[in-house]
Enzyme design. Structure first.
Site, mmCIF file in Angstrom:
data_model
loop_
_atom_site.group_PDB
_atom_site.id
_atom_site.type_symbol
_atom_site.label_atom_id
_atom_site.label_comp_id
_atom_site.label_asym_id
_atom_site.label_seq_id
_atom_site.Cartn_x
_atom_site.Cartn_y
_atom_site.Cartn_z
ATOM 1 N N TYR A 1 -5.767 -14.873 -5.380
ATOM 2 C CA TYR A 1 -6.042 -13.490 -4.991
ATOM 3 C C TYR A 1 -6.282 -12.658 -6.256
ATOM 4 O O TYR A 1 -5.473 -12.707 -7.180
ATOM 5 C CB TYR A 1 -4.864 -12.885 -4.236
ATOM 6 C CG TYR A 1 -4.723 -13.324 -2.799
ATOM 7 C CD1 TYR A 1 -5.519 -14.315 -2.253
ATOM 8 C CD2 TYR A 1 -3.778 -12.722 -1.973
ATOM 9 C CE1 TYR A 1 -5.388 -14.710 -0.934
ATOM 10 C CE2 TYR A 1 -3.631 -13.107 -0.641
ATOM 11 C CZ TYR A 1 -4.437 -14.110 -0.130
ATOM 12 O OH TYR A 1 -4.300 -14.501 1.178
ATOM 13 N N GLU B 1 9.156 3.736 13.674
ATOM 14 C CA GLU B 1 7.903 3.962 14.401
ATOM 15 C C GLU B 1 7.429 5.408 14.330
ATOM 16 O O GLU B 1 6.263 5.692 14.634
ATOM 17 C CB GLU B 1 8.070 3.522 15.859
ATOM 18 C CG GLU B 1 8.225 2.013 15.999
ATOM 19 C CD GLU B 1 8.480 1.576 17.427
ATOM 20 O OE1 GLU B 1 8.092 0.444 17.776
ATOM 21 O OE2 GLU B 1 9.082 2.360 18.196
#
Length: 448
Positions: free
Chosen positions: A352, A427
């Site tokens: 990567y 959340e």
């Protein structure tokens, strides 16, 4: 001066009906507070859906290259929004294209979709019970890295931006990427792995005409709602290391009649630590070498013929990377030879690149990022983890950032980190992620 968004009442109904107006591209300037209010209202309207999407995806995680259900959920959503949708891009990838009502530039937003072979221990009511095949073995599967949140955020941003389609000066591509966590297959007989993830999507034209791309990653290890960024190298490049030390087997009671590859391998592991501590100029950039796996031997009193070691190299500079690769090879070969053994060093098959935020794009994006995060934006240290968002950055200028989302009641300093069986998020930060992504896209399109 005419503003990029009209200063209007920001009721969600007005946004949805398209009454919020943008300036023409000729009059455009960076996103302002009035424009953010329009985006915020549109994002808040879809916030409950984002929670439902995140929980549904979390309960049904899919490994790299297997994101069929998730991709269908995404594609169906984008089609309902009236977008042009491409599926099976770079595997299971999905690209939705939202063409604004005004001419302009092309910007992309990205989310990754895959989960990890990790058993979930969060105890959440929507915790994963899924299992799947991973390199020939059945394993438990969990969204232990937050990609479920990324998908939900980008789905939310897509719906919010679609509600203001007529006023958008340009085009936004929504890129839902598979296989960020790694190659979904083992190397072939030649040690090669087919393109996957971001690279595969690039090769299939996902970034065609795109002039900038934005992406984010949730983390439990920043304060809640804080956006972490930096210009230049942000996340490390990653290289796999594979070293086979060949000796000569024998009886453990008489090692002088053998060449012990276990002892040689142990010396190689220690010697490799000097590559960073003594051979690389770490005043330039940090680097990490870790050997994470050693395999060799079958019995306590048998010296084996060979030992295999697997590890990782993390660097933030291409010159240092090349120097490290060379010195790892020299160090391993020389130490093994001093014991009468031989070391074969290989790298890959996957590497990567460094995730690097261009200085110009970073500086231009910061006002909108700070505005959308409520001023909770801060420079963070380099991250030695890796991200294949860097493959997109090789094609178009790309800006990547982190969003703090530790679970409620958890200290970000001690909250379970990404890839932990206990990883979870707050959340309430889903709208923050969607808002920052949408704001950055609109801001880019508005800037001259």
């Amino acid at each position: 001066m005419h503003k990029p968004f009209s200063a209007i009442a920001v009721a969600a109904g007005l946004v949805a009906s398209g009454l919020a107006t943008f300036a023409s591209s000729a009059q455009a300037q960076a996103l302002d507070a009035a424009g953010l209010q329009v985006i915020d209202a549109a994002v808040n309207a879809v916030a409950p859906k984002m929670v439902n999407w995140r929980r549904d995806i979390h309960a049904h995680p899919e490994l790299s290259g297997q994101e069929v259900r998730t991709a269908k959920l995404v594609a169906d959503h984008l089609k309902k929004l009236g977008m042009e949708v491409q599926t099976n891009v770079g595997g299971t990838g999905v690209v939705g294209t939202l063409k604004g009502g005004l001419p302009g530039k092309v910007v992309a937003l990205r989310a990754d979709m895959d989960a990890l072979p990790v058993p979930e221990n969060t105890g959440l009511p929507f915790a994963s019970k899924a299992k799947a095949n991973y390199l020939g073995k059945e394993v438990p599967v969990m969204h232990a890295c937050g990609h479920d949140a990324h998908v939900a955020m980008l789905m939310g941003a897509a719906e919010a931006l679609s509600s203001m389609k007529a006023q958008l000066p340009g085009t936004i591509k929504f890129i839902f990427q598979p296989a960020e966590e790694g190659a979904p297959v083992e190397p072939d007989a030649n040690g090669k792995v087919p393109s996957f993830g971001a690279k595969a999507m690039v090769e299939e034209g996902a970034l065609k005409d795109v002039q900038a791309i934005y992406g984010l990653h949730v983390t439990a290890n920043l304060p809640s709602g804080v956006v972490g960024y930096r210009s230049g190298p942000l996340m490390a490049g990653s290289d796999n290391i594979r070293i086979e030390v060949e000796g000569r087997g024998g009886h453990g009671s008489s090692p002088w009649n053998a060449v012990d590859p276990i002892v040689a391998a142990s010396q190689v592991v220690l010697g490799l630590q000097t590559v960073v501590s003594r051979q690389l100029n770490i005043s330039q950039e940090p680097a990490v070498i870790t050997i994470g796996q050693i395999q060799g031997g079958t019995r306590y009193n048998i010296i084996p013929d060979s030992v295999e070691m697997l590890g990782t190299l993390r660097t933030f500079d291409e010159g240092m990377r090349q120097e490290a690769l060379k010195r790892i090879t020299t160090t391993a070969e020389s130490i093994a030879a001093s014991s009468g053994a031989k070391a074969k060093v290989r790298f890959g098959p996957v590497a990567y690149p460094v995730t690097t935020n261009p200085a110009e794009l970073t500086a231009a994006s910061l006002p909108a990022l700070k505005l959308a995060s409520g001023g909770k934006a801060m420079i963070i240290p380099k991250v030695s983890g890796s991200e294949d968002f860097s493959e997109f950055q090789k094609v178009a200028p790309g800006f990547f950032y982190f969003l703090g989302a530790p679970p409620k009641g958890k200290d970000f300093k001690t909250a379970p980190s990404n890839h932990s069986p206990l990883f979870d998020i707050d959340e309430d930060q889903l709208p923050v992620g969607a808002r920052t992504l949408a704001a950055l896209a609109v801001d880019f399109l508005q800037r001259k």
